[in-house]
Design a protein around this motif. Structure first.
Motif, PDB file in Angstrom:
ATOM      1  N   ARG A 105       0.396  -3.659  -8.083  1.00 62.42           N
ATOM      2  CA  ARG A 105       1.756  -3.733  -7.539  1.00 62.42           C
ATOM      3  C   ARG A 105       2.106  -5.178  -7.193  1.00 62.42           C
ATOM      4  O   ARG A 105       1.237  -6.006  -6.934  1.00 62.42           O
ATOM      5  CB  ARG A 105       1.892  -2.867  -6.278  1.00 62.42           C
ATOM      6  CG  ARG A 105       1.395  -1.445  -6.400  1.00 62.42           C
ATOM      7  CD  ARG A 105       2.263  -0.595  -7.316  1.00 62.42           C
ATOM      8  NE  ARG A 105       3.657  -0.574  -6.923  1.00 62.42           N
ATOM      9  CZ  ARG A 105       4.134   0.158  -5.883  1.00 62.42           C
ATOM     10  NH1 ARG A 105       3.310   0.896  -5.150  1.00 62.42           N
ATOM     11  NH2 ARG A 105       5.423   0.138  -5.596  1.00 62.42           N
ATOM     12  N   TYR A 130      -2.450  -2.586  -2.433  1.00 56.19           N
ATOM     13  CA  TYR A 130      -1.326  -2.476  -3.366  1.00 56.19           C
ATOM     14  C   TYR A 130      -1.524  -3.441  -4.532  1.00 56.19           C
ATOM     15  O   TYR A 130      -1.288  -3.098  -5.693  1.00 56.19           O
ATOM     16  CB  TYR A 130       0.000  -2.803  -2.659  1.00 56.19           C
ATOM     17  CG  TYR A 130       0.456  -1.797  -1.626  1.00 56.19           C
ATOM     18  CD1 TYR A 130       0.340  -0.435  -1.833  1.00 56.19           C
ATOM     19  CD2 TYR A 130       1.035  -2.224  -0.422  1.00 56.19           C
ATOM     20  CE1 TYR A 130       0.769   0.485  -0.887  1.00 56.19           C
ATOM     21  CE2 TYR A 130       1.485  -1.318   0.528  1.00 56.19           C
ATOM     22  CZ  TYR A 130       1.346   0.029   0.287  1.00 56.19           C
ATOM     23  OH  TYR A 130       1.783   0.922   1.230  1.00 56.19           O
ATOM     24  N   GLU A 141      10.210   2.157 -10.331  1.00 59.72           N
ATOM     25  CA  GLU A 141       9.448   2.413  -9.109  1.00 59.72           C
ATOM     26  C   GLU A 141       9.797   3.777  -8.523  1.00 59.72           C
ATOM     27  O   GLU A 141       8.936   4.427  -7.924  1.00 59.72           O
ATOM     28  CB  GLU A 141       9.684   1.299  -8.090  1.00 59.72           C
ATOM     29  CG  GLU A 141       9.063  -0.015  -8.508  1.00 59.72           C
ATOM     30  CD  GLU A 141       8.583  -0.854  -7.349  1.00 59.72           C
ATOM     31  OE1 GLU A 141       7.656  -1.650  -7.553  1.00 59.72           O
ATOM     32  OE2 GLU A 141       9.115  -0.709  -6.234  1.00 59.72           O
ATOM     33  N   THR A 197       5.941  -4.171  -2.993  1.00 62.08           N
ATOM     34  CA  THR A 197       5.624  -3.574  -1.702  1.00 62.08           C
ATOM     35  C   THR A 197       5.584  -4.658  -0.631  1.00 62.08           C
ATOM     36  O   THR A 197       5.278  -5.815  -0.905  1.00 62.08           O
ATOM     37  CB  THR A 197       4.256  -2.876  -1.734  1.00 62.08           C
ATOM     38  OG1 THR A 197       3.229  -3.863  -1.948  1.00 62.08           O
ATOM     39  CG2 THR A 197       4.198  -1.837  -2.842  1.00 62.08           C
ATOM     40  N   GLY A 217       7.645   0.853  -2.098  1.00 64.75           N
ATOM     41  CA  GLY A 217       8.313   0.536  -3.355  1.00 64.75           C
ATOM     42  C   GLY A 217       9.814   0.613  -3.188  1.00 64.75           C
ATOM     43  O   GLY A 217      10.322   1.019  -2.133  1.00 64.75           O
TER      44      GLY A 217
END
Length: 287
Positions: free
Chosen positions: A222, A217, A255, A147, A248
């Protein structure tokens, strides 16, 4: 000209010393948030194996808006679009400006560029020699993930302003461009100074919120691709803190599945809301 220059300097000194006190030191509250689902309608070619960016962005935006209204009753949520329609960039940010929004969040899905290369397909004999025959192959990275969140940068004002002018040059072809972009076409030194000060304040707040968003995130496991300043047209004329967040890579099958799944949607929305709450708490007590 001399008097005008003196006047400009005086206005700059007055504004730079009292701008925060007179404009932003009023009781600062996050009351209105505009959620922008990127792309839509004819602007929506980016896709993964089975889903399109514009559709996932819209689903995320609507889920975010509903969850936000459930968790923060005092917040007014405005969408730039609630269906698969094309909304020009200037209209998206004008919706936020006209609503005097306190925060603008544009939701997008990332993608990797298509690479074109030539490979040998077969050999043929030409005058007793083997000659390669090539074919064109297109490929795209499907492993890139993570991200990232963008804000409208001011690191290189001259360069950025030129980029913004190029990106928004078509606005001058619009019949009612003065009305559409009212308040953003500065043509006096005084208005240039005011817009510069406002832009700097919004830049700092945008960076603050973007960092909080990226941290959420990360907290969810992530990959963090960071916060970047870019000359993005949809953010360039924002009169409030504004970010564009890439939730994503739709070009990454894992993802893509994550962003389309109920679990992924819940995690993404939950993280954005946590960032909004953290930003709201700090903004209303420190700014």
């Amino acid at each position: 000209m001399y008097l005008k220059s003196i006047l400009t300097i005086i206005i700059y000194l007055v504004l730079s010393n009292s701008f925060d006190n007179q404009v932003f030191a009023q009781e600062y509250k996050i009351k209105t948030i505009v959620i922008d689902a990127g792309h839509g309608g004819k602007d929506g070619a980016t896709h993964g194996v089975y889903s399109k960016e514009k559709d996932v962005a819209l689903k995320t935006a609507l889920n975010l808006g509903r969850a936000l209204q459930d968790s923060l009753k005092d917040i007014k949520v405005i969408y730039t679009r609630e269906s698969d329609v094309f909304i020009p960039l200037y209209e998206r940010i004008n919706i936020a400006n006209n609503a005097k929004a306190d925060l603008f969040i544009s939701i997008h899905l990332n993608d990797m560029p298509v690479r074109v290369s030539r490979v040998v397909d077969y050999y043929k004999k030409v005058r007793g020699r083997k000659v390669p025959v090539y074919r064109t192959v297109t490929s795209k990275s499907t492993s890139t993930r993570g991200t990232e969140t963008f804000v409208s940068g001011t690191g290189r004002l001259g360069e950025q302003d030129e980029v913004i002018k190029r990106e928004n040059a078509s606005m001058f072809l619009e019949e009612n461009y003065q009305k559409n972009y009212e308040g953003f076409i500065a043509n006096t030194p005084e208005s240039d100074i005011m817009l510069s000060l406002m832009k700097q304040t919004n830049r700092e707040r945008s960076l603050k919120f973007a960092s909080m968003l990226q941290q959420e995130y990360v907290n969810a496991g992530r990959i963090n691709r960071g916060v970047q300043e870019k000359s993005l047209a949809v953010l360039a004329r924002a009169a409030m803190p504004a970010v564009l967040t890439e939730i994503g890579f739709v070009s990454n099958p894992e993802e893509e599945d994550y962003m389309n799944s109920p679990e992924g949607q819940n995690e993404i929305v939950s993280g954005i809301i946590k960032a909004i709450k953290n930003y709201k708490r700090i903004a209303e007590t420190s700014f």
